[in-house]
Design an enzyme around this catalytic site. Sequence first.
Site, PDB file in Angstrom:
ATOM      1  CG  PHE A 148      -0.149   0.296   2.550  1.00 36.84           C
ATOM      2  CD1 PHE A 148      -0.178   1.880   2.871  1.00 36.84           C
ATOM      3  CD2 PHE A 148       0.312  -0.365   3.534  1.00 36.84           C
ATOM      4  CE1 PHE A 148       0.484   2.410   3.965  1.00 36.84           C
ATOM      5  CE2 PHE A 148       1.138   0.000   4.463  1.00 36.84           C
ATOM      6  CZ  PHE A 148       1.021   1.327   4.860  1.00 36.84           C
ATOM      7  CE  LYS A 172      -2.966  -8.226  -4.744  1.00 35.05           C
ATOM      8  NZ  LYS A 172      -3.525  -7.364  -3.466  1.00 35.05           N
ATOM      9  CD  GLU A 175      -5.338  -6.198   0.034  1.00 31.27           C
ATOM     10  OE1 GLU A 175      -4.528  -5.967  -0.705  1.00 31.27           O
ATOM     11  OE2 GLU A 175      -5.490  -6.999   0.862  1.00 31.27           O
ATOM     12  NE  ARG A 176      -3.175  -2.579   3.931  1.00 31.65           N
ATOM     13  CZ  ARG A 176      -2.364  -2.670   4.477  1.00 31.65           C
ATOM     14  NH1 ARG A 176      -2.008  -1.660   5.397  1.00 31.65           N
ATOM     15  NH2 ARG A 176      -1.459  -3.859   4.760  1.00 31.65           N
ATOM     16  CB  SER A 225       5.112  -7.554   5.827  1.00 34.11           C
ATOM     17  OG  SER A 225       3.950  -8.273   5.141  1.00 34.11           O
ATOM     18  CB  CYS A 280      10.484   0.007   2.744  1.00 40.69           C
ATOM     19  SG  CYS A 280      11.050   0.666   1.018  1.00 40.69           S
ATOM     20  CD  GLU A 382       8.364  -2.891   8.339  1.00 37.72           C
ATOM     21  OE1 GLU A 382       7.822  -3.728   7.861  1.00 37.72           O
ATOM     22  OE2 GLU A 382       8.784  -2.232   7.575  1.00 37.72           O
TER      23      GLU A 382
END
Length: 498
Positions: A148, A172, A175-176, A225, A280, A382
């Site tokens: 996201f 893909k 979805e957020r 992640s 990140c 994290e």
Amino acid sequence: MRQVDHFVVGGSSGGSGRKHQIWNPSTGEVQAEVALGDADLLARAVETAKRVQPEWAATNPQKRARVMFRFKELIEANMQELAELLSSEHGKVVDDAKGDVQRGLEVIEYACGIPQALKGEYTQGAGPGIDVYSMRQPLGIGAGITPFNFPAMIPMWMFGMAIAAGNAFILKPSERDPSVPMRLAELFLEAGAPEGLLQVVHGDKEMVDAILDHPDIAAISFVGSSDIAQYIYSRGTANAKRVQAFGGAKNHGIVMPDADLDQVVNDLSGAAFGSAGERCMALPVVVPVGEDTAERLKEKLIPAIHALRVGVSNDPDAHYGPVVTPEHKARIEGWIDTAEKEGAEVVIDGRGFSLQGHEKGFFVGPTLLDHVTPQMESYREEIFGPVLQIVRATDFEDALRLPSEHQYGNGVAIFTRNGHAAREFASRVNVGMVGINVPIPVPVSYHSFGGWKRSGFGDIDQYGMEGLKFWTKVKKVTQRWPDGGGDGSNAFVIPTMG
Ligand code: NAD
């Protein structure tokens, strides 16, 4: 309510029928829904990709580059709209969202040079009358599964290189915040790409598993992640696909006693808190070397952090906006609780932060934790929020050991005026990307991006020449053209036994 559908040829009939809510993190309201796809929908997308890819691969690289050029111009022309849309779903402020689009655009610019990058290698006279050449050919169909936190940049890292190299691509996205990837696919079509070359399928684990198992998808690039990255890598490679899977991070900033502390504090304000720490390559751990450096740094950090302005994502004066979902806000606050229980000093506490007029938004105040130690879980994991942890090091070797021994190895920075210390650090630290007086050392598009240890599974990095390697396979040709005899009779005869 606004509906976000798949971007596949022939419409998106079928699918799982399930939907996922898209928040507006600034207001705390649901603003749209995205359809979640299934294996049937993916199978249709793959059939389309199989149909269009061979012709695209046969299109000469210069013509492919022209599509990339037009795409680049369309992104520039639509920058404001893309950034506002991105900001409204992700929560990062609009300027940050422009940076997200811009860094992806730079990879598209690199992809415009694909004819040069694909030239291959040639050796004349490798043996008597023998020449050897190698050429890079596309894999066929590539897929990208993205997080996201960079909904424009990371998809462009992937499909920019894959498609320029001659592949079809199925994306893909998270979805957020799926709307910007959809706009990118629309613009790519407008730029002249054949319909079906770039398709977007939405979904969660069900769709991801379908991608991992589909026999006609040759390669998968994943960013997200670490546990999911490892899963993608294991299952994808078990299915004989080429896989690169990039994971989480916990980047350290080492502050040597001779560093320019005003500059460090300025850098940390952006690198630890910008985009609410949801990068990140954020710098959530600062490691002052020596107690005196720690005290001087802390004294300067406290007022700088208090001066940060948290605001809604379209507030032009805000340093950062809300985090992405209510679950993520709760998770970040949970990590601050854990740190406190583990014995860290909560110097500035961002828990329970509420923005006047936007009390339902997913805001977390800037947080500073001191006396964090390598044994603490809140250090080892994290947090991915606006939380800066101070871990005090006794000397250079101690500071070098911290990022080197951490489970993640994405980025690291050292702040110093001493060239020897910086050089020594860069050469010895066990981390993939190093900044020297540069807080967020994301390499430019013509180098490559990739972390080490649990930040990166697989051998090949993103974008640049590494990206080209990932999305192509090398064919080696050894050729000999014997003399035909000169009389046109083609006297060459294949030798036979006896
Ligand atoms: P995430 O792992 O939750 O999701 C990433 C992708 O995986 C999404 O498309 C999601 O739909 C899918 N996914 C989620 N759960 C899944 C499951 N159980 N099985 C299969 N697929 C699943 O990551 P996120 O929260 O979207 O992004 C933040 C994470 O990404 C952070 O850990 C961050 O450090 C990392 N990240 C890494 C890099 C890098 O280059 N190393 C860059 C950006 C973000």
